[in-house]
Scaffold this motif. Structure first.
Motif, PDB file in Angstrom:
ATOM      1  N   ASN A  66       9.916 -40.696  13.908  1.00  0.00           N
ATOM      2  CA  ASN A  66       9.549 -42.534  13.447  1.00  0.00           C
ATOM      3  C   ASN A  66       9.726 -42.714  12.050  1.00  0.00           C
ATOM      4  OD1 ASN A  66       8.949 -42.450  15.934  1.00  0.00           O
ATOM      5  ND2 ASN A  66       6.986 -41.964  16.151  1.00  0.00           N
ATOM      6  N   VAL A  67       9.956 -41.668  11.492  1.00  0.00           N
ATOM      7  CA  VAL A  67       9.566 -41.711   9.747  1.00  0.00           C
ATOM      8  C   VAL A  67      11.188 -42.054   9.410  1.00  0.00           C
ATOM      9  CG1 VAL A  67       9.846 -40.724   7.527  1.00  0.00           C
ATOM     10  CG2 VAL A  67       7.572 -40.363   8.953  1.00  0.00           C
ATOM     11  N   ARG A  68      11.921 -40.953   9.381  1.00  0.00           N
ATOM     12  CA  ARG A  68      13.535 -41.146  10.298  1.00  0.00           C
ATOM     13  C   ARG A  68      13.977 -42.783  10.416  1.00  0.00           C
ATOM     14  NH1 ARG A  68      17.580 -40.920  12.884  1.00  0.00           N
ATOM     15  NH2 ARG A  68      17.293 -39.953  14.702  1.00  0.00           N
ATOM     16  N   GLN A  69      13.396 -43.494  11.237  1.00  0.00           N
ATOM     17  CA  GLN A  69      13.603 -44.345  11.752  1.00  0.00           C
ATOM     18  C   GLN A  69      13.103 -45.692  11.255  1.00  0.00           C
ATOM     19  OE1 GLN A  69      15.795 -45.284  15.336  1.00  0.00           O
ATOM     20  NE2 GLN A  69      16.474 -43.137  15.050  1.00  0.00           N
ATOM     21  N   HIS A  70      12.597 -45.539  10.479  1.00  0.00           N
ATOM     22  CA  HIS A  70      11.785 -46.543   9.661  1.00  0.00           C
ATOM     23  C   HIS A  70      12.611 -46.260   8.871  1.00  0.00           C
ATOM     24  CE1 HIS A  70       8.353 -48.705   8.043  1.00  0.00           C
ATOM     25  NE2 HIS A  70       8.422 -48.039   6.880  1.00  0.00           N
ATOM     26  N   LYS A  71      13.295 -45.685   7.707  1.00  0.00           N
ATOM     27  CA  LYS A  71      14.066 -45.169   7.004  1.00  0.00           C
ATOM     28  C   LYS A  71      15.277 -45.877   7.407  1.00  0.00           C
ATOM     29  CE  LYS A  71      10.434 -42.516   3.903  1.00  0.00           C
ATOM     30  NZ  LYS A  71      10.533 -42.664   3.379  1.00  0.00           N
ATOM     31  N   GLY A  72      15.308 -46.326   7.793  1.00  0.00           N
ATOM     32  CA  GLY A  72      16.830 -46.106   8.641  1.00  0.00           C
ATOM     33  C   GLY A  72      18.405 -45.726   8.195  1.00  0.00           C
ATOM     34  N   LEU A  73      17.975 -44.228   8.546  1.00  0.00           N
ATOM     35  CA  LEU A  73      18.545 -43.293   8.706  1.00  0.00           C
ATOM     36  C   LEU A  73      18.883 -42.675   9.860  1.00  0.00           C
ATOM     37  CD1 LEU A  73      17.268 -41.468   5.844  1.00  0.00           C
ATOM     38  CD2 LEU A  73      18.750 -42.190   5.265  1.00  0.00           C
ATOM     39  N   SER A  74      20.394 -42.438   9.877  1.00  0.00           N
ATOM     40  CA  SER A  74      20.518 -41.008  11.242  1.00  0.00           C
ATOM     41  C   SER A  74      20.355 -40.511  11.078  1.00  0.00           C
ATOM     42  CB  SER A  74      22.069 -42.130  11.589  1.00  0.00           C
ATOM     43  OG  SER A  74      23.097 -41.046  10.176  1.00  0.00           O
ATOM     44  N   GLN A  75      20.186 -39.204  12.304  1.00  0.00           N
ATOM     45  CA  GLN A  75      20.516 -38.136  12.070  1.00  0.00           C
ATOM     46  C   GLN A  75      21.603 -37.260  11.415  1.00  0.00           C
ATOM     47  OE1 GLN A  75      20.179 -36.294  16.097  1.00  0.00           O
ATOM     48  NE2 GLN A  75      18.271 -36.572  16.597  1.00  0.00           N
ATOM     49  N   GLU A  76      22.716 -38.103  11.263  1.00  0.00           N
ATOM     50  CA  GLU A  76      23.363 -37.288  10.434  1.00  0.00           C
ATOM     51  C   GLU A  76      23.198 -37.616   9.083  1.00  0.00           C
ATOM     52  OE1 GLU A  76      27.108 -35.071   9.907  1.00  0.00           O
ATOM     53  OE2 GLU A  76      26.146 -35.658  11.502  1.00  0.00           O
ATOM     54  N   GLU A  77      23.318 -38.625   8.908  1.00  0.00           N
ATOM     55  CA  GLU A  77      22.434 -38.665   7.143  1.00  0.00           C
ATOM     56  C   GLU A  77      21.056 -37.992   6.961  1.00  0.00           C
ATOM     57  OE1 GLU A  77      23.883 -44.231   6.888  1.00  0.00           O
ATOM     58  OE2 GLU A  77      22.229 -42.689   7.805  1.00  0.00           O
ATOM     59  N   LEU A  78      20.298 -37.859   7.132  1.00  0.00           N
ATOM     60  CA  LEU A  78      19.270 -36.715   6.975  1.00  0.00           C
ATOM     61  C   LEU A  78      19.991 -35.457   7.364  1.00  0.00           C
ATOM     62  CD1 LEU A  78      16.329 -36.229   6.524  1.00  0.00           C
ATOM     63  CD2 LEU A  78      15.963 -36.446   8.753  1.00  0.00           C
ATOM     64  N   ALA A  79      20.702 -35.145   7.439  1.00  0.00           N
ATOM     65  CA  ALA A  79      21.344 -33.868   8.055  1.00  0.00           C
ATOM     66  C   ALA A  79      22.195 -33.571   6.563  1.00  0.00           C
ATOM     67  CB  ALA A  79      22.462 -33.456   8.681  1.00  0.00           C
ATOM     68  N   ASP A  80      23.093 -34.244   6.349  1.00  0.00           N
ATOM     69  CA  ASP A  80      23.241 -34.373   4.899  1.00  0.00           C
ATOM     70  C   ASP A  80      22.834 -34.206   3.713  1.00  0.00           C
ATOM     71  OD1 ASP A  80      25.971 -34.263   6.107  1.00  0.00           O
ATOM     72  OD2 ASP A  80      25.940 -36.500   5.713  1.00  0.00           O
ATOM     73  N   LYS A  81      21.368 -35.284   3.954  1.00  0.00           N
ATOM     74  CA  LYS A  81      20.514 -34.639   2.704  1.00  0.00           C
ATOM     75  C   LYS A  81      19.665 -34.036   2.780  1.00  0.00           C
ATOM     76  CE  LYS A  81      18.522 -38.939   1.403  1.00  0.00           C
ATOM     77  NZ  LYS A  81      17.534 -40.100   1.784  1.00  0.00           N
ATOM     78  N   SER A  82      19.321 -33.230   3.642  1.00  0.00           N
ATOM     79  CA  SER A  82      18.445 -32.235   3.610  1.00  0.00           C
ATOM     80  C   SER A  82      19.089 -30.490   3.787  1.00  0.00           C
ATOM     81  CB  SER A  82      16.977 -32.245   4.894  1.00  0.00           C
ATOM     82  OG  SER A  82      18.506 -32.004   5.956  1.00  0.00           O
ATOM     83  N   GLY A  83      20.741 -31.022   3.917  1.00  0.00           N
ATOM     84  CA  GLY A  83      21.610 -29.723   4.115  1.00  0.00           C
ATOM     85  C   GLY A  83      21.056 -28.783   4.983  1.00  0.00           C
ATOM     86  N   LEU A  84      21.049 -29.357   6.126  1.00  0.00           N
ATOM     87  CA  LEU A  84      20.536 -29.130   6.927  1.00  0.00           C
ATOM     88  C   LEU A  84      21.650 -29.387   8.469  1.00  0.00           C
ATOM     89  CD1 LEU A  84      16.563 -29.428   8.234  1.00  0.00           C
ATOM     90  CD2 LEU A  84      18.103 -27.176   7.091  1.00  0.00           C
ATOM     91  N   HIS A  85      21.721 -28.825   9.675  1.00  0.00           N
ATOM     92  CA  HIS A  85      22.602 -29.498  10.353  1.00  0.00           C
ATOM     93  C   HIS A  85      22.739 -30.503  11.351  1.00  0.00           C
ATOM     94  CE1 HIS A  85      26.470 -29.306  13.532  1.00  0.00           C
ATOM     95  NE2 HIS A  85      26.784 -28.792  12.512  1.00  0.00           N
ATOM     96  N   ARG A  86      23.167 -32.049  11.886  1.00  0.00           N
ATOM     97  CA  ARG A  86      22.613 -32.340  12.766  1.00  0.00           C
ATOM     98  C   ARG A  86      21.978 -32.071  13.553  1.00  0.00           C
ATOM     99  NH1 ARG A  86      22.777 -34.545  16.609  1.00  0.00           N
ATOM    100  NH2 ARG A  86      24.386 -33.911  17.879  1.00  0.00           N
ATOM    101  N   THR A  87      22.715 -31.126  14.412  1.00  0.00           N
ATOM    102  CA  THR A  87      22.266 -30.522  15.549  1.00  0.00           C
ATOM    103  C   THR A  87      20.553 -29.639  15.696  1.00  0.00           C
ATOM    104  OG1 THR A  87      23.421 -28.896  15.446  1.00  0.00           O
ATOM    105  CG2 THR A  87      23.852 -30.299  16.884  1.00  0.00           C
ATOM    106  N   TYR A  88      20.347 -29.413  14.025  1.00  0.00           N
ATOM    107  CA  TYR A  88      19.193 -28.968  14.050  1.00  0.00           C
ATOM    108  C   TYR A  88      17.864 -29.610  13.985  1.00  0.00           C
ATOM    109  CZ  TYR A  88      15.776 -26.266  12.233  1.00  0.00           C
ATOM    110  OH  TYR A  88      14.667 -25.339  11.494  1.00  0.00           O
ATOM    111  N   ILE A  89      19.090 -31.088  13.411  1.00  0.00           N
ATOM    112  CA  ILE A  89      17.589 -31.986  13.284  1.00  0.00           C
ATOM    113  C   ILE A  89      17.222 -32.746  14.012  1.00  0.00           C
ATOM    114  CG2 ILE A  89      17.576 -34.441  12.415  1.00  0.00           C
ATOM    115  CD1 ILE A  89      17.103 -32.784  10.092  1.00  0.00           C
ATOM    116  N   SER A  90      17.805 -32.830  15.214  1.00  0.00           N
ATOM    117  CA  SER A  90      18.060 -33.021  17.248  1.00  0.00           C
ATOM    118  C   SER A  90      16.630 -32.115  17.616  1.00  0.00           C
ATOM    119  CB  SER A  90      19.138 -33.271  18.020  1.00  0.00           C
ATOM    120  OG  SER A  90      19.035 -33.485  19.031  1.00  0.00           O
ATOM    121  N   GLN A  91      17.121 -30.592  16.927  1.00  0.00           N
ATOM    122  CA  GLN A  91      16.183 -29.842  17.970  1.00  0.00           C
ATOM    123  C   GLN A  91      15.234 -29.916  17.209  1.00  0.00           C
ATOM    124  OE1 GLN A  91      17.628 -26.345  17.310  1.00  0.00           O
ATOM    125  NE2 GLN A  91      19.252 -25.936  18.698  1.00  0.00           N
ATOM    126  N   VAL A  92      14.394 -30.472  15.566  1.00  0.00           N
ATOM    127  CA  VAL A  92      13.189 -30.476  15.578  1.00  0.00           C
ATOM    128  C   VAL A  92      12.725 -31.028  15.804  1.00  0.00           C
ATOM    129  CG1 VAL A  92      12.350 -31.460  13.259  1.00  0.00           C
ATOM    130  CG2 VAL A  92      13.620 -29.725  12.988  1.00  0.00           C
TER     131      VAL A  92
END
Length: 85
Positions: free
Chosen positions: A20-46
């Protein structure tokens, strides 16, 4: 070591809050992954409550510019809301 059903529900609630926070900030999973240094599939799992380390949680919170305790409190409130129904 297997975690309890209650703990699994809490991890799912944390993932839901992060989503919900990611959506509210208008970020895709890919963008959050890039910012956090994690893989997009890991963000999905989280976000689906499947997997999350403390280290990853802190990186995600920092990348979303949120205080970790706020995420934890919001997840806990969500659990209490659903338990009262």
């Amino acid at each position: 070591m297997r975690i309890s059903n209650r703990d699994e529900e809490y991890v799912r609630a944390l993932g839901n809050v992060i989503y919900n926070v990611r959506q509210h900030k208008g970020l895709s999973q890919e963008e959050l992954a890039d910012k956090s240094g994690l893989h997009r599939t890991y963000i999905s799992q989280v976000e689906n409550g499947k997997n999350m380390s403390i280290d990853a949680f802190l990186h995600i919170c920092q990348s979303l510019n949120v205080i970790p305790s706020d995420i934890l409190k919001t997840a806990e409130k969500g659990l209490k809301y659903y338990e009262s129904k």
